[in-house]
Design a protein around this motif. Sequence first.
Motif, PDB file in Angstrom:
ATOM      1  N   SER A 287       0.827  -1.211   0.000  1.00 51.67           N
ATOM      2  CA  SER A 287       0.000   0.000   0.000  1.00 51.67           C
ATOM      3  C   SER A 287       0.858   1.258   0.000  1.00 51.67           C
ATOM      4  O   SER A 287       0.479   2.274  -0.580  1.00 51.67           O
ATOM      5  N   ASN A 290       1.805   1.750  -3.467  1.00 53.14           N
ATOM      6  CA  ASN A 290       0.644   1.781  -4.369  1.00 53.14           C
ATOM      7  C   ASN A 290       0.722   0.658  -5.402  1.00 53.14           C
ATOM      8  O   ASN A 290       0.581   0.875  -6.612  1.00 53.14           O
ATOM      9  N   SER A 320      -2.171   2.581 -10.505  1.00 56.11           N
ATOM     10  CA  SER A 320      -0.725   2.569 -10.247  1.00 56.11           C
ATOM     11  C   SER A 320       0.090   3.117 -11.418  1.00 56.11           C
ATOM     12  O   SER A 320       0.932   3.989 -11.226  1.00 56.11           O
TER      13      SER A 320
END
Length: 548
Positions: A287, A290, A320
């Motif tokens: 996370s 990303n 992304s």
Amino acid sequence: MSLIESISRGFFSFRADVGGAPAPWDDFWYEPAGGKHSASGMRITPETVKRLAVVLACVSAKSRQLATLPFKVYTDMAGGGRRVVTDHPLYDILYSRPNNYQTAFEFKTMMQSHVELRGNAFAQKIPGPRGPVDQLLPMHPDRVTVEVLKDSGRLRYKYNDPLTGNTEVLMQDEVFHLRDFSDDGYVGQSRISMAVDSLGLALAQQDYQSRFLRNDAKSSMAIVGTNFKTKEDEELFRKNLGRAQTGVNRGRPLVLPAGLDIKELSVKPIDMQLLEAMKASDVRICSIFNVLPHLVGVDTGRAATYASVEQFNIMNAVQSVLPMAILWEQAIQRDLITSTRFYAKASMASMLRGDTASRFAAYNLALSTGWMSQDDVRELEDLNPIPNGVGKTYWRPMNWAPLSQLETPKSAGQQVAAPDDAQAVEEGAGSDGGGAAAARDGRLQLLASSAADRCVRREVSGVRKLIERSAGAYEITEFYAEQARFIGEVFHLAAAAALNTKIGCDARAQQLTMLLDGDEKAEAVEWIEHIAATEPVRLATMAVEGVK
């Protein structure tokens, strides 16, 4: 501001990362040498985090995906549309050879990895035969210091060249600069330095597991019942015990003097749920960068399936890769292209391509409605045009016409001329033909309604179960992908209708996902009940129209 204060402020200098030159008031001087000190006790730098496999995987995935996108220079045409400008001086630099020793793929991979690990990427613009920008030479961010000129607000870069050992001073017009998230707008912030505690925890967990395995997966122990007369006797006992557990004696049982006992001290990793904690750290790191976890092999408990892999790829491209592409496009426009007539674009067509069946169904719809030609389709499939220009023709159905050309319906009081007998028989307007056509339409409507009710019952039942267990996006996407296939099989849909059905099911999957993510179960139930009331009629009508 006093002279002393002005000097202490370092002439408005900013450092690119922990490896740059920090300001005198920076907390860098109070931290351990070599990086930031995380709460777990691990020192975090862009180099130390490379020990984490998930960091390497995330940086490699993002950098390589960006590097596979071809960057081309375009210009808008007077009559609409755009064309590739292959003779522009920057075309070769962006598309194939940015400098004398790197390919475009290598250059973009290196620059994007600098952005991911250090928040900035720098390249010096070298003039030459191809124009003011003949080469782009990467500069390591740890060797670059960014300064803001007080009078003009423009940037100045100080680069410690490792080849010459000299410090070069470059102005803003001489540097191609990519920056990640920034608080001041001048220098990007490193994700590594911002997420120092999360990365430090992951490193600490990895080191603990390594030490545990190096110790033959045995916990530390304490010897109980010892009574050594001297310190030398205690040290001799420790050495003998160590030799008995290493080398050729590894794994052999220990023989202890009478009265001594061994007790384990440390908690076993399985009791600490270390593996679960490491998985959680991997997901957290994904996370931070990303990156969708499944793209780098991180198990989240909901693996991608064949039904949902297309949606995963689209999600990755949009969430992304697209932000990175826009970052590059706008930095190229700001730093490299001087004329507003030209602009650089990264082509993401290859990343957004669906599976073969969906792709060909979309092509069929585009060809039949006339907004693509056969050569347009062949170009997207990396095929040569059809010889003699045959494939450049655009086709559309003959029965289509603009609304303005349709005849106005006759008024109620105006008599309509009856067609002749031959035409009436041909069009089925006779009494027998009309009755047969009406009977046929009635049977079609009955069959279509039965099939539509079957499809809707399946959807409503499945969605109610998804709502009850608060299903996630992966499960919802997979269910609606299967629902689209089920409807296509029940009604034997043509390619164009099957594609429209799949698009509609994808839209419903997104709507249900948003409702459940917002914990709006009541609204989700109301939503599916509305579909149960209206969808059978729509499906049946679609089926009958398709047969006609």
